[in-house]
Design a protein around this motif. Sequence first.
Motif, short mmCIF file in Angstrom:
data_model
loop_
_atom_site.label_atom_id
_atom_site.label_comp_id
_atom_site.label_asym_id
_atom_site.label_seq_id
_atom_site.Cartn_x
_atom_site.Cartn_y
_atom_site.Cartn_z
N ASP A 164 0.86 -1.18 0.00
CA ASP A 164 0.00 0.00 0.00
C ASP A 164 0.90 1.24 0.00
O ASP A 164 1.35 1.70 1.04
N SER B 262 0.00 4.18 -1.36
CA SER B 262 -0.85 5.32 -1.72
C SER B 262 -0.38 6.62 -1.08
O SER B 262 -0.56 7.70 -1.65
N GLY C 129 3.33 8.07 -3.13
CA GLY C 129 3.41 7.93 -4.59
C GLY C 129 4.62 8.59 -5.21
O GLY C 129 5.42 7.96 -5.91
#
Length: 592
Positions: free
Chosen positions: A317, A319, A322
């Motif tokens: 993960d 997110s 980025g």
Amino acid sequence: MGWIHNTNAAVARSTLGRYFRLEGSGHPKERKGSYFFTEIGAGLATFFAMAYIISVNSTIVSQSGGTCVCPPDSPDLCDSDPDYMLCVQEVNRDLVTGTAAIAALTTFCMGLFANMPIALAPGMGLNAYFAYTVVGYHGSGLVPYRVAVTAVFVEGLVFVALTILGIRQWLARAIPSSIKLATGVGIGLYLTIIGLTYSAGIGAVTGAQSTPLELAGCAPQYLDPDTGLCPPSEKMRNPTMWIGIFCGGMLTVLLMLYRVKGAIIFGILLVSIISWPRGTAVTYFPDSDLGDSSFNFFKQVVAFHPIQRILAVQEWDISGYGGQFGLAFITFLYVDILDCTGTLYSMARFCGAIDERTQDFEGSAVAYLVDACGITIGSLFGVPPVTAYIESGAGISEGGATGLTAMVTGLCFFISIFFAPIFASIPPWATGCTLIIVGSLMAKAAKDINWSYMGDAIPAFLTIAIMPFTYSIAYGLIAGIISYATINTLVWVLEKVSGGRIAPKDKELKDHWTYKLEGGLLPPWVKRAAKGKKDFWRPYDDEEHHAPGRVVDGSEQVTTTGKMSESQVGEIYRGESSGKSSRSDEFQMRPI
């Protein structure tokens, strides 16, 4: 001796000898001068030339803290937290095992599948970028450790795809020559600063306030907790620093001057042996919980330490990271392409494996794939990207010409796994001068930069300067590439708009640059498969060859991290630059 000659001849005639193409095997492409016992000796030479990476890599990468968690409100990044430092100590031991394991696996596979005498291990420069920029000291960087090893994992897979599709050589070709050379020099200076600091070096410099750096050299307990500076009365009085300078630095350089094999590992071990006794001013095992834990582990001497804290800890993960993830990924990929391409090509030429018609070496695709797969597997072990090492030249200069050399080196790395207590007990002041010496060797590429044309020189200089000053390989690359594109695009536009009347007077001195590859972007195997050739991985007998002396794969003048360009390989291992593809027994090695 007769029995050695007979054994060499018997092995050469066996299936093993034919597979590795030893001289006397009868293989149509047997490698002249390759003998069984010679290959074993060459493998040992390569191992002793690069065994230092086990302790150096674990020391550097453990400074990131690994999966240990330091509270964000910690005033000193948990340096005074005994529980956190014990956790970091465990990470260091994990990294010793992980570094030795991935070096053993990839080097052995390079010899077995690619039949090349080239060793691999986590790359110098990339490990420092990984530890001090991407993850940061004790986790204070761009992304957490778990996300960083995820970036390495993905980079390895992308490298596999780029190799299979033939894009790797295009990317290596598209980077301007001056930037390629400057990258190696900048990383060398970056390693030098790390070798001069406290965390992974001899402690000769420290961060300042009115100036970027200031002379240090005091014992850590004298550092001002607010400014991080040494009091004037204590500067340059730290005994561990002087032991590192004279025993780990000066002595190592003298041994290298006289071409003593294993000079670097000898210097590291001497400083370590001096630092192991307890109760001295230079001991690595102080009377504390941390020192007691280190000493108890050291006393085991021979023990297998399983990877506990950093094994397969990828965080998928991303997110929340980025942009930072992308920056780390692209930097790893870029440097690795230059690293792998330049070193493999240089070593292949040095051992006489280059085909003068194609200017490529047989099994090159397999060699690149071994490196790429090693990157992904290494990330599961918790280590930075793996790459080929120029120290392979130590074994090649001893007569190594086949994969047997690499397999012996790989077996030596495997054996070193069981000596984790020794490698985990090597102090940072023992390896600090090693980083400085490696940095000086990498800086030699500066002489090959085109300083005659400002459009090449300024971007190269920015690349070199910004890497150490910002503690980031990525920022140096960004500055170099953007400045190169901006300067040379403006020159091109002015020349086009003015019809050629406005042009730099010395433009003829500019390095040639092109993004085009001879034969197109698609690799030969894709073209053969498209034509319906069933064994498309094998070239046609009458397949068109490149002219001799021309470099393919876009790997000319590729400067590598922790490695040197082909001309530097000749200087270090032969005492002169040579473009010959055959080995010569009279060439003498200058170890690094």
